[in-house]
Design a protein around this motif. Structure first.
Motif, mmCIF file in Angstrom:
data_model
loop_
_atom_site.group_PDB
_atom_site.id
_atom_site.type_symbol
_atom_site.label_atom_id
_atom_site.label_comp_id
_atom_site.label_asym_id
_atom_site.label_seq_id
_atom_site.Cartn_x
_atom_site.Cartn_y
_atom_site.Cartn_z
ATOM 1 N N LEU A 1 0.835 -1.201 0.000
ATOM 2 C CA LEU A 1 0.000 0.000 0.000
ATOM 3 C C LEU A 1 0.871 1.252 0.000
ATOM 4 O O LEU A 1 1.827 1.350 0.762
ATOM 5 C CB LEU A 1 -0.923 0.005 1.224
ATOM 6 N N CYS B 1 -5.221 4.325 2.281
ATOM 7 C CA CYS B 1 -4.579 3.110 2.782
ATOM 8 C C CYS B 1 -5.082 2.756 4.175
ATOM 9 O O CYS B 1 -5.300 1.578 4.486
ATOM 10 C CB CYS B 1 -3.066 3.277 2.790
ATOM 11 N N GLY C 1 -2.058 1.110 -4.268
ATOM 12 C CA GLY C 1 -1.270 -0.067 -3.953
ATOM 13 C C GLY C 1 -1.020 -0.925 -5.170
ATOM 14 O O GLY C 1 -1.413 -0.571 -6.299
#
Length: 202
Positions: free
Chosen positions: A40, A49, A155
């Motif tokens: 992430l 995140c 990510g």
């Protein structure tokens, strides 16, 4: 059902590693196909995140007045899978792309668009327009530059590409999956955890 787990870590602990990792274990039609391991980009999209990690851990509750439901990816399905494009999931509320909510409330604002849909395995937020991020996300099967600047990439898949292969095989042109792909376990990966547990079952 989830096993008892320790108290949620403080946000500072979650982001002790600049780029934390998470794991999503997937079953397709009841068969364990392995786990996606995700890095992430917390330095680029910290709020996005944090939302994803907390939904993986499943300890938050809905903020809606008429609901106290758990906000939890475990048990949710990949409801839209298009080969050559992406697999979308994260609607733990309705399972059809019309539900879900973030840990911050119904939705939250877009963060950085600096990361691109430039490879297989990009992880990004699904939305219904600007600043409508909630819980739904997708993972790309191929570069998708037409989505750049519209969806926050936060990510990437670092291992478990065989799981992407398995998801892609049950997709269709319409997006309606030809198999039931379910997240059966999810969570943050500790910094000292070297076992990604992403291997396909024997």
């Amino acid at each position: 059902a989830r096993q008892p787990s320790p108290p949620r870590r403080k946000r500072s602990d979650v982001f002790k590693n600049l780029n934390p990792r998470a794991r999503l274990r997937v079953e397709i039609d009841g068969v364990d196909v392995g786990a996606l391991v995700l890095e992430l980009f917390a330095s680029d999209a910290p709020r996005t995140c944090e939302n994803f990690l907390r939904l993986c851990e499943g300890r938050d509750r809905s903020t809606r007045a008429d609901s106290n439901a758990a906000l939890d990816y475990v048990g949710s399905v990949f409801h839209r899978i298009i080969p050559g494009f992406m697999a979308q999931g994260g609607d733990f509320e309705r399972g059809d792309g019309t539900g879900g909510e973030s840990v911050f409330g119904p939705t939250f604002a877009d963060e950085s668009f600096s990361r691109r849909h430039d490879a297989r395995g990009a992880l990004a937020m699904a939305n219904s327009g600007r600043h409508t991020n909630a819980s739904q996300f997708y993972v790309t099967f191929a570069p998708a530059p037409r989505l750049d600047g519209k969806h926050v990439v936060f990510g990437r898949v670092t291992s478990g590409f065989h799981v992407l292969d398995a998801l892609e095989r049950v997709g269709s042109k319409s997006g309606e999956p030809r198999g039931r792909a379910v997240v059966v376990a999810a969570g943050a990966i500790a910094d000292d955890d070297e076992d990604d547990d992403d291997a396909p079952p024997p």
